[in-house]
Design a protein around this motif. Structure first.
Motif, mmCIF file in Angstrom:
data_model
loop_
_atom_site.group_PDB
_atom_site.id
_atom_site.type_symbol
_atom_site.label_atom_id
_atom_site.label_comp_id
_atom_site.label_asym_id
_atom_site.label_seq_id
_atom_site.Cartn_x
_atom_site.Cartn_y
_atom_site.Cartn_z
ATOM 1 N N GLU A 1 2.505 -1.968 9.617
ATOM 2 C CA GLU A 1 2.885 -0.312 9.341
ATOM 3 C C GLU A 1 4.058 0.133 9.338
ATOM 4 N N ASP B 1 2.482 -1.547 4.478
ATOM 5 C CA ASP B 1 1.773 -0.219 4.696
ATOM 6 C C ASP B 1 2.729 0.975 4.699
ATOM 7 N N ALA C 1 -5.291 4.219 4.445
ATOM 8 C CA ALA C 1 -4.878 2.774 5.207
ATOM 9 C C ALA C 1 -6.456 2.244 5.943
ATOM 10 N N LEU D 1 0.891 -1.074 -0.098
ATOM 11 C CA LEU D 1 0.138 -0.243 0.203
ATOM 12 C C LEU D 1 0.935 1.227 -0.279
ATOM 13 N N TRP E 1 -1.226 -6.883 8.987
ATOM 14 C CA TRP E 1 -1.096 -5.572 8.367
ATOM 15 C C TRP E 1 0.278 -4.905 9.086
#
Ligand SMILES: NC(=O)c1ccc[n+]([C@@H]2O[C@H](COP(=O)([O-])OP(=O)(O)OC[C@H]3O[C@@H](n4cnc5c(N)ncnc54)[C@H](OP(=O)(O)O)[C@@H]3O)[C@@H](O)[C@H]2O)c1
Length: 318
Positions: free
Chosen positions: A237, A208, A215, A139, A235
């Motif tokens: 970060e 991400d 997000a 992402l 996920w």
């Protein structure tokens, strides 16, 4: 010596005289700096906004670089939190926070790639037990770290690698780096959510770089479209280009088997970073990972700071 010096967090560094480095400990080594990358982390160091900032000035920015000491060895080094960074003719390194580079290493290529590459390399090796065959969504894939994340996911054995970003032109270049699919994040939020749901609903891992509203929106889009919500979704970060805080809905953590972890300085120890450096440097030197670099003289540091961000990472060369 000459260095890039920050005297105020409101202004870019200036090329000026700075006291010669003095080793503080017996293990310290003074190196001639050959290349230092202008990473987003360095910009936030220089404007005082990074979470590790101590507000101490004057400050020579630069968190890592390539240099050569009196022993003649070419090293990639990571600096501790210091007011004498890498953007100087010389700096002081702790050799234990450095690696000797393989013969034939290009200092500019290494200085450009190590920081952005480390973000996903370390996340996939130190923060989660990543398995070959898993599917990955990157992402915020259009920047240096995102493009390297695609390559590193591929090297790590990922099956599907979906690249998502807002810049359609840069996104179109990512299949050449290894992306098996792309999602444009630009446009009507509902349309973007549908695109994400169609392309990325079954991924195992998200790398991400965005955080912020995009997000949170991506999390909802993926979870809502997920066929089996009990299938683990991790996920990671890593960056916060789109915002330091994300409005993650509580239901996202209840309605799906979602785990959110971070990867960066602190959640990964210095020892863990150092353990990954040799293999990563080898991959860069062997050409298994490619990042575009733009070398600029240290004397042009002010111009470097205001240069438009392109896909090429600026590297200052004293
Ligand atoms: N935790 C770690 O270990 C670690 C290590 C390295 C980097 N990082 C972080 O990772 C992030 C990316 O670093 P980088 O080196 O790739 O930076 P970069 O090369 O400057 O790339 C940033 C990219 O983000 C895109 N972008 C900006 N705002 C966006 C938005 N709102 N939505 C979607 N895309 C957006 C930009 O492209 P367009 O403007 O063309 O869309 C640009 O391509 C930074 O936050 C950095 O601090 C973390």
């Amino acid at each position: 010596m000459k260095a890039a010096v920050v005297s105020s967090f409101d202004a870019p560094p200036r090329y000026q005289d700075f006291p010669d480095p003095v080793p503080a400990g017996v293990d310290d080594l003074v190196v001639d700096v050959l290349a230092a990358g202008l990473h987003p982390r360095v910009r936030s160091q220089a404007d005082g906004s990074h979470y590790t900032s101590t507000d101490e000035l004057p400050l020579v920015p630069g968190v890592d670089g390539v240099g050569r000491g009196a022993d003649g060895l070419l090293r990639y080094f990571i600096l501790p939190d210091t007011t004498l960074g890498a953007m100087a003719e010389q700096t002081v390194i702790d050799p234990r926070r450095s690696i000797v580079l393989p013969a034939g290493s290009d200092p500019v290529a290494v200085a450009a790639a190590m920081n952005p590459a480390m973000s996903s390399w370390v996340a996939l090796r130190q923060r989660i037990p990543f398995q070959p065959g898993q599917d990955v969504l990157v992402l915020g894939a259009t920047g240096n770290a995102g493009q390297l994340a695609i390559q590193i996911a591929k090297l790590s054995g990922a099956d599907r690698i979906i690249a998502a970003g807002r810049n359609a032109e840069r996104l179109a270049m990512l299949p050449a780096a290894g992306a098996t699919g792309t999602v444009c994040l630009d446009g009507d939020p509902q349309v973007v959510a549908r695109r994400l749901g169609q392309a990325a609903s079954e991924v195992d891992v998200v790398l991400d770089y965005l955080w912020g509203e995009p997000a949170a929106a991506a999390m909802i889009a993926i979870i809502t479209a997920r066929a089996d919500r009990a299938k683990p979704l991790t996920w990671i970060e890593i960056g916060s280009i789109a915002g330091p805080a994300a409005p993650v809905p509580s239901a996202a953590l209840r309605a799906a088997r979602l785990t959110i972890v971070g990867s960066g300085q602190g959640s990964v120890s210095t020892r863990e970073y150092l353990a990954e450096l040799p293999a990563l440097a080898n991959a860069i030197t062997a050409g298994a990972l490619n990042a575009s670099a733009r070398a600029m003289p240290l004397a042009d540091v002010e111009a470097a700071w205001s240069a438009p961000t392109t896909t090429a990472r600026i590297v200052l060369t004293p």
